[in-house]
Motif scaffolding. Sequence first.
Motif, PDB file in Angstrom:
ATOM      1  N   SER A 151       0.699  -1.097  -0.188  1.00 27.00           N
ATOM      2  CA  SER A 151      -0.101   0.374  -0.051  1.00 27.00           C
ATOM      3  C   SER A 151       0.955   1.268  -0.022  1.00 27.00           C
ATOM      4  N   THR A 152       2.183   1.253   0.885  1.00 25.98           N
ATOM      5  CA  THR A 152       3.131   2.872   1.229  1.00 25.98           C
ATOM      6  C   THR A 152       4.314   2.161  -0.831  1.00 25.98           C
ATOM      7  N   PRO A 153       4.140   3.354  -1.276  1.00 26.13           N
ATOM      8  CA  PRO A 153       5.580   3.523  -2.640  1.00 26.13           C
ATOM      9  C   PRO A 153       6.781   3.676  -1.907  1.00 26.13           C
ATOM     10  N   THR A 154       7.948   2.947  -1.857  1.00 31.19           N
ATOM     11  CA  THR A 154       8.851   3.032  -1.780  1.00 31.19           C
ATOM     12  C   THR A 154       9.748   3.730  -2.708  1.00 31.19           C
ATOM     13  N   ILE A 155      10.246   5.078  -2.345  1.00 31.83           N
ATOM     14  CA  ILE A 155      11.351   6.247  -3.131  1.00 31.83           C
ATOM     15  C   ILE A 155      13.022   5.314  -2.930  1.00 31.83           C
ATOM     16  N   SER A 156      13.564   4.998  -3.833  1.00 31.11           N
ATOM     17  CA  SER A 156      15.145   5.156  -3.133  1.00 31.11           C
ATOM     18  C   SER A 156      16.003   6.234  -3.417  1.00 31.11           C
ATOM     19  N   PHE A 157      16.831   6.493  -2.473  1.00 30.11           N
ATOM     20  CA  PHE A 157      17.406   7.800  -3.287  1.00 30.11           C
ATOM     21  C   PHE A 157      18.838   7.531  -2.531  1.00 30.11           C
ATOM     22  N   MET A 158      19.628   7.775  -3.549  1.00 30.42           N
ATOM     23  CA  MET A 158      21.230   7.934  -3.460  1.00 30.42           C
ATOM     24  C   MET A 158      21.952   9.180  -3.566  1.00 30.42           C
ATOM     25  N   LEU A 159      22.971   9.310  -1.809  1.00 34.10           N
ATOM     26  CA  LEU A 159      23.708   9.790  -2.400  1.00 34.10           C
ATOM     27  C   LEU A 159      24.951  10.115  -2.719  1.00 34.10           C
ATOM     28  N   ASP A 160      25.336  11.255  -3.219  1.00 38.05           N
ATOM     29  CA  ASP A 160      26.737  11.571  -4.112  1.00 38.05           C
ATOM     30  C   ASP A 160      27.380  11.219  -3.214  1.00 38.05           C
ATOM     31  N   TRP A 161      27.935  11.128  -1.780  1.00 36.39           N
ATOM     32  CA  TRP A 161      28.771  11.837  -0.781  1.00 36.39           C
ATOM     33  C   TRP A 161      28.078  11.007   0.849  1.00 36.39           C
ATOM     34  N   THR A 162      29.353  11.025   1.580  1.00 38.41           N
ATOM     35  CA  THR A 162      29.202  10.838   2.419  1.00 38.41           C
ATOM     36  C   THR A 162      28.588  12.089   2.910  1.00 38.41           C
ATOM     37  N   PRO A 163      27.036  11.612   4.026  1.00 39.07           N
ATOM     38  CA  PRO A 163      26.418  12.362   4.552  1.00 39.07           C
ATOM     39  C   PRO A 163      26.495  13.477   5.241  1.00 39.07           C
TER      40      PRO A 163
END
Length: 354
Positions: A41-53
């Motif tokens: 029921s809940t979509p998930t979006i995956s997000f990739m960082l460009d570097w360390t947080p």
Amino acid sequence: MRIEIKKGMRSIVAAAAATALGFTMAACGSSNDASDNGSASTPTISFMLDWTPNTNHIGLYVAEKLGYYKDAGINVKILPTAQAGAETSVENGVANVGFGGLTNIASYNAQGADLEAVFDLVQKPIARWCSLASRTDIKTPKDFSGKTFVSFGSAEQDANILQMIKTAGGNPEIKRATAGTNTFNTLTSGKGDFGGFYATWEGVESELNGPALNCFVASDWGVPGNPDQIGFHVKKSWLNEGSNKENLKKFIAATKKGYDYALANPDKASDILVEQAKEAKLDEKLVKASMKMITEQNIWSTKDPKKVDGTFNEQDGQEYLDFLQENKVFTDKDGKTLDKAPQMGDISTNEFVD
């Protein structure tokens, strides 16, 4: 090859090296459709960082901690940066959304990628071209002439530096040295004379812990537009699948709310980032000092200082892309210089920002 920067710092030259790698990472069992991930029921979006947080990512961690994503009806999975870079990972479906710069998108698309920038966090130039403050022989970019630039051979960086030297009245010729694991160390060791840094992170680190830097902004020395429109990007074909456009809009709205919270409450947001990104072992003083600079100098805002704009400045972006094109920076997959500069209308959109 990615370069590990001491205390999580990221240098401009390291970013350029990652961009120059091209597409080297294949998708492994991931889905391009956000609605296929997570619960039924809940979509998930995956997000990739460009570097360390770091503070560039603070809005994501705030939105996650304060429940903004839950309120929007989505799940968000924050992924650590891949060796091949966020752009490659998004292109190959490893992540739905990635963090990166507008120029990167232009370069990748010139070589056959299908990326589009959808959210611009950084509204003002944050790249700085610096020598150690102890180098009293370097007073303006004119003095970069004939000296050694700590670089990974980025054509974009060369175009910026040579233009700055010309504008300052110098001879546009430089030597180059490959950066080690830390641009500061390369300069202090005497192996290079100047290099690239980001004001909101390494510049702040320099002010806190040294070494002191003497820095110049490209736009003050003849480079047109804004080189640093940095934010989120997606794969265009992904947008046309299922409910991805709707889910992306929810994601951007919730994340923008996280950034707005950070601007209004910089110290509290800094504490959230340090806590939520424990694996990065962030220096609390550095994070808070970075947010102080961002808020005081309105790095993310041109209107309300307590709210991020989120939108791209098409004129500034196109002026810079045209400048890079004049300097033959963009090449296709066969290494041939493009006949025409990438167009802002093709590589970016403000459709998803309210």
